[in-house]
Design a protein around this motif. Sequence first.
Motif, PDB file in Angstrom:
ATOM      1  N   ALA A  52      43.220 -62.677 -14.905  1.00  0.00           N
ATOM      2  CA  ALA A  52      42.761 -62.816 -16.218  1.00  0.00           C
ATOM      3  C   ALA A  52      43.396 -61.621 -17.397  1.00  0.00           C
ATOM      4  O   ALA A  52      43.418 -61.656 -18.277  1.00  0.00           O
ATOM      5  N   LEU A  53      43.187 -60.173 -16.644  1.00  0.00           N
ATOM      6  CA  LEU A  53      43.775 -59.174 -17.467  1.00  0.00           C
ATOM      7  C   LEU A  53      45.341 -59.526 -17.791  1.00  0.00           C
ATOM      8  O   LEU A  53      45.791 -59.094 -19.035  1.00  0.00           O
ATOM      9  N   ILE A  65      47.878 -53.048 -14.533  1.00  0.00           N
ATOM     10  CA  ILE A  65      46.440 -52.291 -14.027  1.00  0.00           C
ATOM     11  C   ILE A  65      47.521 -50.914 -13.538  1.00  0.00           C
ATOM     12  O   ILE A  65      48.406 -50.862 -12.616  1.00  0.00           O
ATOM     13  N   LEU A  66      47.131 -49.717 -14.034  1.00  0.00           N
ATOM     14  CA  LEU A  66      48.008 -48.513 -13.917  1.00  0.00           C
ATOM     15  C   LEU A  66      47.306 -47.774 -12.968  1.00  0.00           C
ATOM     16  O   LEU A  66      47.967 -46.968 -12.248  1.00  0.00           O
ATOM     17  N   CYS A 109      42.060 -48.522 -20.534  1.00  0.00           N
ATOM     18  CA  CYS A 109      40.762 -49.357 -20.426  1.00  0.00           C
ATOM     19  C   CYS A 109      39.924 -49.113 -19.087  1.00  0.00           C
ATOM     20  O   CYS A 109      40.796 -49.797 -18.068  1.00  0.00           O
ATOM     21  N   SER A 110      38.813 -48.781 -19.012  1.00  0.00           N
ATOM     22  CA  SER A 110      37.908 -48.467 -17.571  1.00  0.00           C
ATOM     23  C   SER A 110      37.148 -49.679 -17.133  1.00  0.00           C
ATOM     24  O   SER A 110      36.550 -50.352 -18.088  1.00  0.00           O
ATOM     25  N   LEU A 111      37.621 -50.349 -15.840  1.00  0.00           N
ATOM     26  CA  LEU A 111      36.762 -51.348 -15.554  1.00  0.00           C
ATOM     27  C   LEU A 111      36.168 -51.136 -14.224  1.00  0.00           C
ATOM     28  O   LEU A 111      37.024 -50.293 -13.348  1.00  0.00           O
ATOM     29  N   ALA A 160      37.477 -61.791 -23.194  1.00  0.00           N
ATOM     30  CA  ALA A 160      38.217 -63.273 -22.608  1.00  0.00           C
ATOM     31  C   ALA A 160      38.557 -63.031 -21.373  1.00  0.00           C
ATOM     32  O   ALA A 160      38.420 -64.003 -20.705  1.00  0.00           O
ATOM     33  N   ALA A 161      39.178 -61.800 -20.788  1.00  0.00           N
ATOM     34  CA  ALA A 161      39.343 -61.695 -19.344  1.00  0.00           C
ATOM     35  C   ALA A 161      37.934 -61.847 -18.496  1.00  0.00           C
ATOM     36  O   ALA A 161      37.914 -62.647 -17.766  1.00  0.00           O
ATOM     37  N   LEU A 162      36.970 -61.372 -19.073  1.00  0.00           N
ATOM     38  CA  LEU A 162      35.649 -61.277 -18.152  1.00  0.00           C
ATOM     39  C   LEU A 162      34.849 -62.842 -18.433  1.00  0.00           C
ATOM     40  O   LEU A 162      34.625 -63.459 -17.462  1.00  0.00           O
ATOM     41  N   ASP A 163      35.230 -63.366 -19.670  1.00  0.00           N
ATOM     42  CA  ASP A 163      34.859 -64.725 -19.685  1.00  0.00           C
ATOM     43  C   ASP A 163      35.699 -65.779 -18.785  1.00  0.00           C
ATOM     44  O   ASP A 163      34.950 -66.797 -18.279  1.00  0.00           O
TER      45      ASP A 163
END
Length: 131
Positions: free
Chosen positions: A23-24, A31-32, A79-81, A123-126
């Motif tokens: 999704a990301l 992803i870094l 961006c932190s997840l 949008a990625a979380l949705d």
Amino acid sequence: MSFALSTTVDLDFDRTVAALREALSTQGFGILTEVDLSGTLKTKLDVDVPRQLLLGACNPAYAYRALQAEERVGLLLPCSLTVRAGADGRTLVDAMDPALMVELTGTSALTEVAAEVRSALRAALDALETR
């Protein structure tokens, strides 16, 4: 102001991580960084906590625009997840709300890019919720 965008999904932990990466990616993020927080705590402190993975995601175009508006914003990138295993078999996913960049720096020039990043992360979380 809440500091996180959140969702809870009915997927197991590993499937959630895979779906989140996809999704990301669809939203232009890579992803870094990746930290297995629960594994690190087990190794370093010999404590058991539910599985938790910290991800640092970056969309280079957004990062560049943010740096153009505020050169010190790199302190708040990527961006932190987090992906956390829930006690009920569900998985929780949180993303730091990019609006915090504006709040913490006081740089109004970040407002537009923060809103766009927020929309992309939402949008990625949705997308996870439709799995």
